[in-house]
Scaffold this motif. Structure first.
Motif, PDB file in Angstrom:
ATOM      1  N   ALA A   1       0.631  -0.760   0.194  1.00  0.00           N
ATOM      2  CA  ALA A   1       0.149   0.341   0.030  1.00  0.00           C
ATOM      3  C   ALA A   1       1.026   0.929   0.627  1.00  0.00           C
ATOM      4  CB  ALA A   1      -1.080  -0.186   1.335  1.00  0.00           C
ATOM      5  N   LEU A   2       2.291   1.565   0.606  1.00  0.00           N
ATOM      6  CA  LEU A   2       2.702   2.231   0.966  1.00  0.00           C
ATOM      7  C   LEU A   2       3.436   2.018  -0.947  1.00  0.00           C
ATOM      8  CD1 LEU A   2       5.094   4.332   2.445  1.00  0.00           C
ATOM      9  CD2 LEU A   2       6.052   2.435   2.391  1.00  0.00           C
ATOM     10  N   ARG A   3       4.426   1.689  -1.277  1.00  0.00           N
ATOM     11  CA  ARG A   3       4.517   1.625  -1.984  1.00  0.00           C
ATOM     12  C   ARG A   3       3.263   2.297  -3.519  1.00  0.00           C
ATOM     13  NH1 ARG A   3       6.549  -4.368  -3.215  1.00  0.00           N
ATOM     14  NH2 ARG A   3       6.800  -3.900  -5.301  1.00  0.00           N
ATOM     15  N   VAL A   4       1.784   1.977  -3.411  1.00  0.00           N
ATOM     16  CA  VAL A   4       1.082   2.040  -4.273  1.00  0.00           C
ATOM     17  C   VAL A   4       0.345   3.910  -4.180  1.00  0.00           C
ATOM     18  CG1 VAL A   4      -1.098   1.952  -5.479  1.00  0.00           C
ATOM     19  CG2 VAL A   4      -0.292   0.141  -4.426  1.00  0.00           C
ATOM     20  N   GLY A   5       0.632   4.361  -2.484  1.00  0.00           N
ATOM     21  CA  GLY A   5       0.599   5.656  -2.453  1.00  0.00           C
ATOM     22  C   GLY A   5       1.585   6.800  -3.581  1.00  0.00           C
TER      23      GLY A   5
ATOM     24  N   ALA B   1       3.669   5.053  -6.339  1.00  0.00           N
ATOM     25  CA  ALA B   1       3.454   5.132  -7.323  1.00  0.00           C
ATOM     26  C   ALA B   1       2.654   6.883  -7.894  1.00  0.00           C
ATOM     27  CB  ALA B   1       3.537   4.173  -7.526  1.00  0.00           C
ATOM     28  N   LEU B   2       1.474   6.722  -7.275  1.00  0.00           N
ATOM     29  CA  LEU B   2       0.079   7.513  -6.890  1.00  0.00           C
ATOM     30  C   LEU B   2       0.892   8.908  -7.014  1.00  0.00           C
ATOM     31  CD1 LEU B   2      -2.701   7.299  -8.888  1.00  0.00           C
ATOM     32  CD2 LEU B   2      -3.388   7.686  -6.349  1.00  0.00           C
ATOM     33  N   GLY B   3       2.205   9.396  -6.220  1.00  0.00           N
ATOM     34  CA  GLY B   3       2.037  10.478  -5.592  1.00  0.00           C
ATOM     35  C   GLY B   3       2.910  11.579  -6.743  1.00  0.00           C
ATOM     36  N   VAL B   4       3.571   9.964  -7.226  1.00  0.00           N
ATOM     37  CA  VAL B   4       4.138  10.708  -8.494  1.00  0.00           C
ATOM     38  C   VAL B   4       4.152  12.184  -9.167  1.00  0.00           C
ATOM     39  CG1 VAL B   4       6.364  10.491 -10.307  1.00  0.00           C
ATOM     40  CG2 VAL B   4       5.702   9.033  -8.615  1.00  0.00           C
ATOM     41  N   ASP B   5       2.596  11.763  -9.670  1.00  0.00           N
ATOM     42  CA  ASP B   5       1.972  12.983 -10.208  1.00  0.00           C
ATOM     43  C   ASP B   5       0.587  13.486 -10.007  1.00  0.00           C
ATOM     44  OD1 ASP B   5       0.212  11.278 -11.771  1.00  0.00           O
ATOM     45  OD2 ASP B   5       1.072  11.038 -14.043  1.00  0.00           O
ATOM     46  N   THR B   6      -0.008  13.465  -9.064  1.00  0.00           N
ATOM     47  CA  THR B   6      -1.161  14.246  -8.513  1.00  0.00           C
ATOM     48  C   THR B   6      -0.767  15.180  -6.978  1.00  0.00           C
ATOM     49  OG1 THR B   6      -1.249  12.194  -7.108  1.00  0.00           O
ATOM     50  CG2 THR B   6      -1.925  11.661  -9.117  1.00  0.00           C
ATOM     51  N   ASP B   7      -1.916  15.720  -7.053  1.00  0.00           N
ATOM     52  CA  ASP B   7      -2.166  16.486  -5.965  1.00  0.00           C
ATOM     53  C   ASP B   7      -2.173  17.458  -4.786  1.00  0.00           C
ATOM     54  OD1 ASP B   7       0.186  18.490  -7.434  1.00  0.00           O
ATOM     55  OD2 ASP B   7      -0.847  19.215  -8.500  1.00  0.00           O
TER      56      ASP B   7
ATOM     57  N   THR C   1       1.739   0.197 -12.265  1.00  0.00           N
ATOM     58  CA  THR C   1       3.018  -1.064 -11.732  1.00  0.00           C
ATOM     59  C   THR C   1       4.197  -1.055 -12.480  1.00  0.00           C
ATOM     60  OG1 THR C   1       0.096  -2.768 -12.274  1.00  0.00           O
ATOM     61  CG2 THR C   1       3.227  -3.603 -12.393  1.00  0.00           C
ATOM     62  N   GLU C   2       4.003  -0.133 -13.665  1.00  0.00           N
ATOM     63  CA  GLU C   2       5.720   0.314 -14.262  1.00  0.00           C
ATOM     64  C   GLU C   2       6.011   0.969 -12.624  1.00  0.00           C
ATOM     65  OE1 GLU C   2       9.198   1.564 -15.341  1.00  0.00           O
ATOM     66  OE2 GLU C   2       7.530   3.201 -14.674  1.00  0.00           O
TER      67      GLU C   2
ATOM     68  N   GLU D   1      10.538   1.443  -8.822  1.00  0.00           N
ATOM     69  CA  GLU D   1      10.608   2.140  -7.740  1.00  0.00           C
ATOM     70  C   GLU D   1      10.741   3.212  -7.943  1.00  0.00           C
ATOM     71  OE1 GLU D   1      13.667   0.318  -5.261  1.00  0.00           O
ATOM     72  OE2 GLU D   1      12.552  -1.512  -4.313  1.00  0.00           O
ATOM     73  N   THR D   2       9.958   3.679  -8.768  1.00  0.00           N
ATOM     74  CA  THR D   2       9.721   5.443  -9.633  1.00  0.00           C
ATOM     75  C   THR D   2       8.469   6.140  -8.284  1.00  0.00           C
ATOM     76  OG1 THR D   2       9.550   4.860 -11.840  1.00  0.00           O
ATOM     77  CG2 THR D   2       9.209   7.274 -10.895  1.00  0.00           C
ATOM     78  N   THR D   3       9.743   6.694  -7.814  1.00  0.00           N
ATOM     79  CA  THR D   3       8.866   7.797  -6.105  1.00  0.00           C
ATOM     80  C   THR D   3       9.616   9.288  -6.716  1.00  0.00           C
ATOM     81  OG1 THR D   3      10.787   8.359  -5.083  1.00  0.00           O
ATOM     82  CG2 THR D   3       9.170   6.123  -4.679  1.00  0.00           C
ATOM     83  N   ALA D   4       8.395  10.523  -6.265  1.00  0.00           N
ATOM     84  CA  ALA D   4       9.012  11.993  -5.440  1.00  0.00           C
ATOM     85  C   ALA D   4       8.673  12.615  -4.430  1.00  0.00           C
ATOM     86  CB  ALA D   4       8.056  12.613  -7.097  1.00  0.00           C
TER      87      ALA D   4
END
Length: 436
Positions: free
Chosen positions: A20-24, A26-32, A119-120, A125-128
């Motif tokens: 769940a942390l990883r999904v968060g 990943a989604l946080g890369v380009d969401t405000d 998923t990618e 492990e792409t994060t921001a």
């Protein structure tokens, strides 16, 4: 990682706080701004906290709906002018499971391209991640009143009806509130949210809803309504206690929603009876892969007035592209107020249909073998979702479940003997594919 209904599986093995942390992240890369809610399963609190942590440390603001129906989460993305939504839910699955489903501002679930992108990011492990002083904010909001108001705007009743509502220990309480405000007399079953689902199994099937059917049939109620754990599904019972099949409900909803010349989106495992019922009204049937995300995609197209799945997911694109069980409940109540459901259902000519499921360990390999066997023996084959074969007087479908380790078989014909014959043929092919 993502099936047609998002991530879903046993807690502690397939679905974990680490995931769940990883999904968060990943989604946080380009969401405000992201809306997050969950069904009443106890594990959901931990999973939601992990998702929220991943989003906030990426600088994303989180609108926390806490325990909320999945359609409330889907609708709230637009209400909050957010970039996405997350429902922590395993929907109708057993209590030991949980899951994560992502939503777009339109109310539609993340499509294939968006799921693959997330998923990618997770796998690479792409994060921001943000600086310590740029973390996202957290806000708790109750959008159940907003959902209730939307239902009241969408539905009117000619006269009040008496409804028995089986909430299934889930999040469908908004249905009771809306029906009450519409003037209905409402009695509830299993109304207390409880993620162990003590009242009945979460999936609203005929077997699981026997108590509801018996109670409606023995009372003066005009209809019964049942939800699953996150209230994205809705099933109905007539005044005499008959639990309506998903195909009949789909035929009734589609015929009510669409006008001549319009279309209704349905999955490939839908009964021929639905297509025949639509054709009598000059309504086109558009078949999709199984899964509400695919039905929603088709329902968003011009000229499509409605989309639905026999499993109980119903989509009115003019309202939202999220399957909305409470909206379906209010609409079926309005239909019952105008004319009894039993009389409506009697107009849908049904055909014998058989459905079966076989547990397998290697879904992809078995389905590849099925495809090869079918290609060798039959001419009229569709690979839209799994393998569907049209035969004289009927058809069968073999497809891998998007959420469980199962191969599902559906067979139908206009006579019982032919249906049995086709079902046996399909199961023989599946058995042979498992051996190869």
């Amino acid at each position: 990682m993502f099936g047609t209904s998002g991530i879903r599986g046993p807690v502690g093995t397939e679905v974990t706080a680490a995931l769940a942390l990883r999904v968060g992240r990943a989604l946080g890369v380009d969401t405000d701004r992201v809306v997050v809610g969950r069904d009443p399963r106890e594990s959901g609190e931990t999973l939601q906290a992990a998702l929220t942590a991943g989003l906030r440390e990426s600088g994303t603001d989180v609108v926390d709906l806490d325990v909320a129906a999945t359609p409330t989460v889907g609708r709230a993305v637009a209400w909050e002018d957010a970039d996405a939504g997350i429902a922590v839910t395993a929907s109708h699955n057993p209590p030991e499971d949980n899951g994560i489903k992502l939503w777009q501002p339109s109310g539609q679930a993340f499509d294939t391209a968006l799921r693959e992108e997330i998923t990618e990011r997770i796998e690479s492990e792409t994060t921001a991640l943000a600086n310590w002083d740029k973390f996202g904010k957290h806000q708790r909001v109750d959008h159940q009143p907003s959902h209730r108001a939307a239902l009241l705007d969408a539905v009117t009743l000619d006269q009040p009806v008496s409804v028995i509502l089986d909430v299934g220990n889930g999040t469908g309480g908004v249905t009771a509130e809306a029906l009450d405000e519409l003037g209905c007399h409402v009695e509830t079953l299993n109304a207390q949210p409880d993620g162990s689902f003590p009242g009945r199994p979460s999936e609203p099937t005929s077997k699981n809803c026997e108590s509801l059917s018996e109670l409606v049939g023995a009372s003066d109620a005009d209809l019964g309504i049942a939800h699953d754990g996150d209230a994205d599904r809705m099933r109905a019972v007539t005044a005499d206690g008959e639990f309506l099949s998903g195909d009949v409900l789909l035929a009734l909803f589609g015929r009510e929603a669409a006008s001549e010349g319009e279309a209704v989106a349905v999955p490939v495992d839908t009964s021929l009876a639905v297509e025949d019922h639509f054709a009598a009204g000059g309504i086109e049937t558009r078949r999709t892969p199984v899964g509400d995300v695919y039905v929603a995609e088709a329902a968003s197209e011009t000229g499509v007035a409605f989309g639905g799945e026999p499993s109980g997911a119903w989509i009115w694109p003019s309202e939202t592209l999220c399957p909305d069980g409470p909206l379906a409940a209010c609409r079926i109540a309005a239909m019952a107020a105008e004319r009894p459901l039993a009389a409506r259902a009697a107009e849908v000519e049904t055909y014998p249909i058989e459905r079966n499921s076989v547990e397998v360990s290697q879904k992809a390999a078995v389905m590849n073998a099925v495809s090869e066997l079918v290609a060798e023996r039959f001419e009229s084959v569709s690979a839209l979702d799994g393998v569907r074969v049209d035969l004289e007087g009927g058809w069968f479908l073999l497809r891998a479940s998007g959420t469980q380790s199962l191969i599902r078989m559906t067979a139908e014909a206009r006579t019982e003997a032919r249906t049995t014959e086709i079902a046996e043929l399909a199961m023989e092919l599946l058995a042979k594919a498992r051996e190869s």
